[in-house]
Design a protein around this motif. Structure first.
Motif, PDB file in Angstrom:
ATOM      1  N   GLY A  92       0.786  -1.228   0.000  1.00 13.39           N
ATOM      2  CA  GLY A  92       0.000   0.000   0.000  1.00 13.39           C
ATOM      3  C   GLY A  92       0.822   1.285   0.000  1.00 13.39           C
ATOM      4  N   LEU A  93       2.140   1.182  -0.034  1.00 13.68           N
ATOM      5  CA  LEU A  93       2.986   2.385   0.008  1.00 13.68           C
ATOM      6  C   LEU A  93       3.052   3.014  -1.387  1.00 13.68           C
ATOM      7  CD1 LEU A  93       5.806   1.103   2.384  1.00 13.68           C
ATOM      8  CD2 LEU A  93       3.834   2.546   2.946  1.00 13.68           C
ATOM      9  N   LYS A  94       2.059   3.780  -1.712  1.00 10.35           N
ATOM     10  CA  LYS A  94       1.867   4.330  -3.069  1.00 10.35           C
ATOM     11  C   LYS A  94       2.886   5.390  -3.461  1.00 10.35           C
ATOM     12  CE  LYS A  94      -1.790   1.842  -3.606  1.00 10.35           C
ATOM     13  NZ  LYS A  94      -1.546   0.490  -4.029  1.00 10.35           N
ATOM     14  N   HIS A  95       3.539   6.015  -2.483  1.00 11.81           N
ATOM     15  CA  HIS A  95       4.505   7.079  -2.779  1.00 11.81           C
ATOM     16  C   HIS A  95       5.952   6.599  -2.714  1.00 11.81           C
ATOM     17  CE1 HIS A  95       1.176   9.862  -2.623  1.00 11.81           C
ATOM     18  NE2 HIS A  95       0.851   9.397  -1.440  1.00 11.81           N
ATOM     19  N   LEU A  96       6.155   5.325  -2.414  1.00 13.11           N
ATOM     20  CA  LEU A  96       7.499   4.791  -2.210  1.00 13.11           C
ATOM     21  C   LEU A  96       8.317   4.854  -3.498  1.00 13.11           C
ATOM     22  CD1 LEU A  96       9.095   3.564   0.154  1.00 13.11           C
ATOM     23  CD2 LEU A  96       8.516   1.308  -0.757  1.00 13.11           C
ATOM     24  N   GLU A  97       9.426   5.591  -3.436  1.00  9.04           N
ATOM     25  CA  GLU A  97      10.309   5.763  -4.594  1.00  9.04           C
ATOM     26  C   GLU A  97      11.607   4.981  -4.458  1.00  9.04           C
ATOM     27  OE1 GLU A  97      10.967   9.969  -5.043  1.00  9.04           O
ATOM     28  OE2 GLU A  97       8.847  10.373  -5.407  1.00  9.04           O
ATOM     29  N   TYR A  98      12.004   4.674  -3.231  1.00  8.84           N
ATOM     30  CA  TYR A  98      13.290   4.032  -2.964  1.00  8.84           C
ATOM     31  C   TYR A  98      13.057   2.907  -1.963  1.00  8.84           C
ATOM     32  CZ  TYR A  98      18.138   3.597  -1.282  1.00  8.84           C
ATOM     33  OH  TYR A  98      19.372   3.132  -0.945  1.00  8.84           O
ATOM     34  N   LEU A  99      13.462   1.698  -2.341  1.00  7.65           N
ATOM     35  CA  LEU A  99      13.323   0.550  -1.456  1.00  7.65           C
ATOM     36  C   LEU A  99      14.607  -0.264  -1.484  1.00  7.65           C
ATOM     37  CD1 LEU A  99      11.658  -1.297   0.416  1.00  7.65           C
ATOM     38  CD2 LEU A  99      10.746  -2.405  -1.651  1.00  7.65           C
ATOM     39  N   ASN A 100      15.209  -0.441  -0.320  1.00 10.77           N
ATOM     40  CA  ASN A 100      16.422  -1.234  -0.203  1.00 10.77           C
ATOM     41  C   ASN A 100      16.122  -2.449   0.661  1.00 10.77           C
ATOM     42  OD1 ASN A 100      18.939  -2.365   0.381  1.00 10.77           O
ATOM     43  ND2 ASN A 100      19.962  -0.383   0.380  1.00 10.77           N
ATOM     44  N   VAL A 101      16.082  -3.625   0.021  1.00 16.04           N
ATOM     45  CA  VAL A 101      15.844  -4.889   0.720  1.00 16.04           C
ATOM     46  C   VAL A 101      17.046  -5.823   0.548  1.00 16.04           C
ATOM     47  CG1 VAL A 101      13.333  -4.737   0.705  1.00 16.04           C
ATOM     48  CG2 VAL A 101      14.506  -5.787  -1.222  1.00 16.04           C
ATOM     49  N   TYR A 102      18.205  -5.235   0.346  1.00 14.98           N
ATOM     50  CA  TYR A 102      19.467  -5.950   0.194  1.00 14.98           C
ATOM     51  C   TYR A 102      19.666  -6.947   1.335  1.00 14.98           C
ATOM     52  CZ  TYR A 102      24.551  -6.388   0.957  1.00 14.98           C
ATOM     53  OH  TYR A 102      25.801  -6.862   1.204  1.00 14.98           O
ATOM     54  N   ASP A 103      20.200  -8.126   0.995  1.00 11.70           N
ATOM     55  CA  ASP A 103      20.600  -9.144   1.980  1.00 11.70           C
ATOM     56  C   ASP A 103      19.444  -9.594   2.867  1.00 11.70           C
ATOM     57  OD1 ASP A 103      22.329 -10.935   3.125  1.00 11.70           O
ATOM     58  OD2 ASP A 103      23.270  -9.486   4.470  1.00 11.70           O
ATOM     59  N   ASN A 104      18.344  -9.963   2.218  1.00 16.79           N
ATOM     60  CA  ASN A 104      17.185 -10.523   2.901  1.00 16.79           C
ATOM     61  C   ASN A 104      16.752 -11.794   2.166  1.00 16.79           C
ATOM     62  OD1 ASN A 104      16.206  -8.826   5.170  1.00 16.79           O
ATOM     63  ND2 ASN A 104      16.228  -7.230   3.606  1.00 16.79           N
ATOM     64  N   PRO A 105      16.161 -12.760   2.876  1.00 21.48           N
ATOM     65  CA  PRO A 105      15.773 -14.024   2.248  1.00 21.48           C
ATOM     66  C   PRO A 105      14.435 -13.966   1.505  1.00 21.48           C
ATOM     67  CG  PRO A 105      15.327 -14.133   4.592  1.00 21.48           C
ATOM     68  CD  PRO A 105      15.993 -12.803   4.332  1.00 21.48           C
ATOM     69  N   ILE A 106      14.225 -12.908   0.721  1.00 16.40           N
ATOM     70  CA  ILE A 106      12.995 -12.831  -0.073  1.00 16.40           C
ATOM     71  C   ILE A 106      13.179 -13.633  -1.357  1.00 16.40           C
ATOM     72  CG2 ILE A 106      12.174 -10.674   0.931  1.00 16.40           C
ATOM     73  CD1 ILE A 106      13.276  -9.222  -1.523  1.00 16.40           C
ATOM     74  N   THR A 107      12.072 -14.137  -1.898  1.00 16.04           N
ATOM     75  CA  THR A 107      12.111 -15.019  -3.068  1.00 16.04           C
ATOM     76  C   THR A 107      11.167 -14.513  -4.152  1.00 16.04           C
ATOM     77  OG1 THR A 107      10.278 -16.432  -2.375  1.00 16.04           O
ATOM     78  CG2 THR A 107      12.463 -16.974  -1.477  1.00 16.04           C
ATOM     79  N   ASN A 108      11.006 -15.317  -5.179  1.00 10.72           N
ATOM     80  CA  ASN A 108      10.079 -14.984  -6.271  1.00 10.72           C
ATOM     81  C   ASN A 108       8.635 -14.842  -5.778  1.00 10.72           C
ATOM     82  OD1 ASN A 108      12.277 -15.108  -7.918  1.00 10.72           O
ATOM     83  ND2 ASN A 108      11.571 -16.829  -9.133  1.00 10.72           N
ATOM     84  N   LEU A 114       6.033  -6.597  -5.063  1.00  6.40           N
ATOM     85  CA  LEU A 114       6.952  -5.553  -5.533  1.00  6.40           C
ATOM     86  C   LEU A 114       6.396  -4.849  -6.762  1.00  6.40           C
ATOM     87  CD1 LEU A 114      10.369  -7.390  -5.073  1.00  6.40           C
ATOM     88  CD2 LEU A 114       9.514  -5.447  -3.743  1.00  6.40           C
ATOM     89  N   GLN A 115       5.731  -5.584  -7.634  1.00  3.40           N
ATOM     90  CA  GLN A 115       5.172  -4.991  -8.853  1.00  3.40           C
ATOM     91  C   GLN A 115       4.076  -3.978  -8.558  1.00  3.40           C
ATOM     92  OE1 GLN A 115       4.221  -8.788 -10.692  1.00  3.40           O
ATOM     93  NE2 GLN A 115       5.824  -8.485 -12.233  1.00  3.40           N
ATOM     94  N   LYS A 116       3.489  -4.032  -7.390  1.00  5.62           N
ATOM     95  CA  LYS A 116       2.436  -3.082  -7.013  1.00  5.62           C
ATOM     96  C   LYS A 116       2.997  -1.733  -6.573  1.00  5.62           C
ATOM     97  CE  LYS A 116      -0.864  -6.634  -5.811  1.00  5.62           C
ATOM     98  NZ  LYS A 116      -1.672  -7.255  -4.767  1.00  5.62           N
ATOM     99  N   LEU A 117       4.310  -1.657  -6.383  1.00  7.85           N
ATOM    100  CA  LEU A 117       4.949  -0.407  -5.941  1.00  7.85           C
ATOM    101  C   LEU A 117       5.329   0.418  -7.171  1.00  7.85           C
ATOM    102  CD1 LEU A 117       7.149  -1.945  -3.103  1.00  7.85           C
ATOM    103  CD2 LEU A 117       4.949  -0.754  -2.871  1.00  7.85           C
ATOM    104  N   LYS A 118       4.339   0.958  -7.825  1.00  8.63           N
ATOM    105  CA  LYS A 118       4.494   1.623  -9.128  1.00  8.63           C
ATOM    106  C   LYS A 118       5.310   2.911  -9.091  1.00  8.63           C
ATOM    107  CE  LYS A 118       1.971  -1.298 -11.481  1.00  8.63           C
ATOM    108  NZ  LYS A 118       2.600  -2.201 -12.410  1.00  8.63           N
ATOM    109  N   SER A 119       5.472   3.520  -7.931  1.00  8.61           N
ATOM    110  CA  SER A 119       6.241   4.771  -7.834  1.00  8.61           C
ATOM    111  C   SER A 119       7.743   4.539  -7.674  1.00  8.61           C
ATOM    112  CB  SER A 119       5.741   5.607  -6.645  1.00  8.61           C
ATOM    113  OG  SER A 119       4.422   6.028  -6.865  1.00  8.61           O
ATOM    114  N   LEU A 120       8.153   3.280  -7.517  1.00  7.64           N
ATOM    115  CA  LEU A 120       9.569   2.990  -7.280  1.00  7.64           C
ATOM    116  C   LEU A 120      10.463   3.525  -8.389  1.00  7.64           C
ATOM    117  CD1 LEU A 120       9.874  -0.642  -5.855  1.00  7.64           C
ATOM    118  CD2 LEU A 120      10.296   1.517  -4.692  1.00  7.64           C
ATOM    119  N   GLN A 121      11.511   4.214  -7.983  1.00 14.05           N
ATOM    120  CA  GLN A 121      12.535   4.672  -8.913  1.00 14.05           C
ATOM    121  C   GLN A 121      13.819   3.865  -8.744  1.00 14.05           C
ATOM    122  OE1 GLN A 121      12.966   8.921  -8.469  1.00 14.05           O
ATOM    123  NE2 GLN A 121      10.773   9.245  -8.683  1.00 14.05           N
TER     124      GLN A 121
END
Length: 151
Positions: A92-108, A114-121
């Protein structure tokens, strides 16, 4: 702001004449982060635009609180043991432009979220378990986003 600082958060305004806030919680803080502390943080949720929780352990239930920071523009949650369910809490973070999830056990499994974060730069996915084909899916749907994956 003082109540939030009393919980161990470092908080400052973005500029001298602004009510927008940058918040940090250090991994060197003597006290662990708790739901109660995050509830105190939510008292200023409209004003928080930058948040850095890198290096601290974030449980899934903590991410639902972060997901309530509706005006968040920058989120740094690298090396926090973040998983796919946690990413889902950020959709729901519609204004999120920068996201750093480096070194986390996230998968496909978190690609759709992630695709829902349309404002990401900018999106930092280095040292995650997202496959090369998963990265391609993200790049196709977020074609204006710079994705750093350690390549």
């Amino acid at each position: 702001i003082d109540t939030i600082r009393d919980q161990g958060f470092k908080i400052k305004t973005i500029s001298s004449k602004s009510t927008l806030l940058e918040v940090n919680y250090s991994p060197y803080n003597k006290e662990e982060i708790t739901l109660n502390k995050l509830d105190k943080l939510l008292q200023a949720k409209e004003n928080i635009v930058w948040l850095n929780f890198s290096g601290i352990v974030l449980q899934d239930r903590f991410l639902s609180k972060i997901g309530q920071l509706e005006n968040l523009i920058e989120l740094r949650i690298s090396n926090t043991n973040l998983n796919d369910e946690g990413i889902k809490q950020l959709e729901g973070l519609k204004h999120l432009e920068y996201l750093n999830v480096y070194d986390n056990p996230i998968t496909n499994e978190c690609i759709e979220s992630l695709q829902k974060l349309k404002s990401l730069q900018k999106l930092y996915l280095w040292k995650t378990d997202i496959s090369e084909s998963g990265l391609q899916k993200i790049k196709q749907s977020l074609d204006k986003t710079r994705i750093v994956s350690g390549e």
